[in-house]
Write an enzyme that holds these catalytic residues in place. Structure first.
Site, PDB file in Angstrom:
ATOM      1  N   SER A 149       0.890  -1.303  -0.025  1.00 62.29           N
ATOM      2  CA  SER A 149      -0.126  -0.084   0.151  1.00 62.29           C
ATOM      3  C   SER A 149       0.845   1.207  -0.067  1.00 62.29           C
ATOM      4  O   SER A 149       1.880   1.222   0.745  1.00 62.29           O
ATOM      5  CB  SER A 149      -1.014  -0.037   1.302  1.00 62.29           C
ATOM      6  OG  SER A 149      -0.049   0.108   2.473  1.00 62.29           O
ATOM      7  N   GLY A 207      -0.341   4.794   0.376  1.00 61.47           N
ATOM      8  CA  GLY A 207      -1.294   5.806   0.590  1.00 61.47           C
ATOM      9  C   GLY A 207      -2.022   6.503  -0.458  1.00 61.47           C
ATOM     10  O   GLY A 207      -2.729   5.597  -1.067  1.00 61.47           O
ATOM     11  N   GLY A 216      -2.321   4.404  -3.852  1.00 66.80           N
ATOM     12  CA  GLY A 216      -2.977   3.393  -4.084  1.00 66.80           C
ATOM     13  C   GLY A 216      -2.267   2.132  -3.628  1.00 66.80           C
ATOM     14  O   GLY A 216      -1.801   2.176  -2.635  1.00 66.80           O
ATOM     15  N   GLY A 224      -5.260   0.170   6.003  1.00 68.40           N
ATOM     16  CA  GLY A 224      -4.546  -1.006   5.658  1.00 68.40           C
ATOM     17  C   GLY A 224      -5.009  -2.055   5.905  1.00 68.40           C
ATOM     18  O   GLY A 224      -5.063  -2.957   5.159  1.00 68.40           O
ATOM     19  N   ASP A 225      -5.580  -2.173   7.343  1.00 63.31           N
ATOM     20  CA  ASP A 225      -6.226  -3.438   7.635  1.00 63.31           C
ATOM     21  C   ASP A 225      -7.679  -3.839   6.969  1.00 63.31           C
ATOM     22  O   ASP A 225      -7.685  -4.971   6.328  1.00 63.31           O
ATOM     23  CB  ASP A 225      -6.713  -3.330   9.151  1.00 63.31           C
ATOM     24  CG  ASP A 225      -5.442  -3.158   9.924  1.00 63.31           C
ATOM     25  OD1 ASP A 225      -4.292  -3.303   9.667  1.00 63.31           O
ATOM     26  OD2 ASP A 225      -5.559  -2.177  10.953  1.00 63.31           O
TER      27      ASP A 225
END
Length: 313
Positions: free
Chosen positions: A220, A222, A225, A251-252
């Site tokens: 990831s 930010g 994408g 992110g999870d």
């Protein structure tokens, strides 16, 4: 079923403020308390989208009991493992532009006996799982290679393992051959010693993780994408955020979406980005439900290695 392991769970208090002004008295606009920890958030995101998950959570003290109560109220299927120490509490200050300032407690040490009890709890439940997600920071004093050891044990039992962690624990776990790792930009740079300023750097660093032993890499980056490296192919995808509120847990949610879609190829990347982007528009660490997710806004294609990244993750 997706089983999650969070060695360092938390109570997460998120306070929305107009602006962060050091040394001033700041009036909160809203405040909320959520169960926290990366694996816990993955389970919460899956539950919000009616996908079966079970969270293995060590807990202790008043904070730990409160954490277990909150998870029970949300309907999370869990295996709660009592420990001697107290569960940590974290605070996030969220500004209107989506900027989040986090103050995370270190957590409480886990003894060798407690770690073994947790590992046995995972192995005991994993026979019905498609994936085990080993996720989050490590408590103080826990060996940095604990995820690596768990990866080997789970792999020997024929279990797919996804790892989302940081610091020395990430390269150590990658070397143990997990099926999937999900670093962010900062974690990727630290784990591989790569300066990351463009998509080409993300690809280069992700290839280093694969060379260490990781299978798939979902990185990831930010607002730029995510990049997916899998089976010799590379995809880049992104999704606009209309009104960012909090990056906590995004992110999870991304990892949960990827696994929910089968963890394979372009379709899974679209799902990951749609879930992660929806989470950024939520207050605190609230996880998106089906009505919050906009797959139609996601764009996926071949990466442009020369494209510069806009900001840190």
């Amino acid at each position: 079923m997706i089983l999650t392991l969070t060695l360092n769970p938390s109570l997460d208090r998120t306070i929305e403020i107009a602006a962060l002004d050091r040394g001033a008295v700041i009036r909160a606009a809203t405040a909320r308390l959520d169960p926290g920890g990366k694996g816990v958030n993955v389970s919460r995101a899956l539950l919000a989208n009616r996908i079966r998950s079970c969270a293995v959570v060590p807990y202790g003290g008043h904070e730990g009991r409160h954490l277990v109560d909150l998870l029970s109220q949300e309907g999370i299927d869990m295996i709660a493992v009592p420990i001697a120490g107290a569960t940590r509490s974290n605070v996030t200050l969220a500004e209107p532009d989506g900027t989040s300032t986090k103050v995370n407690e270190p957590g409480t040490p886990l003894s060798a006996v407690e770690l073994e009890t947790v590992a046995e709890a995972v192995l005991g439940a994993a026979h019905t799982a498609d994936w085990v997600v080993a996720s989050g920071s490590l408590p103080p004093g826990v060996p940095f290679d604990v995820y690596a050891g768990l990866c080997r044990r789970f792999a020997e039992a024929g279990i797919n393992v996804a790892v989302d962690t940081s610091g020395p624990a990430l390269p150590a776990a990658a070397a143990a051959g997990p099926a999937l790792v999900k670093p962010n930009r900062e974690e990727l740079a630290e784990a591989t010693g790569t300066t990351i300023g463009c998509l080409g750097d993300v690809i280069e660093a992700s290839e280093k993780l694969r060379a260490m032993g990781a299978g798939t890499v979902l990185a990831s980056v930010g607002p730029d994408g995510a990049v997916l490296l899998q089976d010799g192919r590379i995809w880049h995808g992104e999704c606009p955020v209309a009104e960012p509120r909090s990056t906590v847990g995004a992110g999870d949610a991304m990892l949960a979406g990827f696994l929910a879609a089968g963890a394979r190829g372009e379709r899974a990347l679209v799902e990951a980005l749609a879930w992660g982007t929806a989470a950024v528009g939520m207050p605190g660490s609230r996880m998106p439900a089906p009505g919050d997710i906009r797959r139609d806004l996601v764009r996926v294609g071949p990466p442009d290695p020369r494209r510069p990244l806009r900001s840190t993750d």
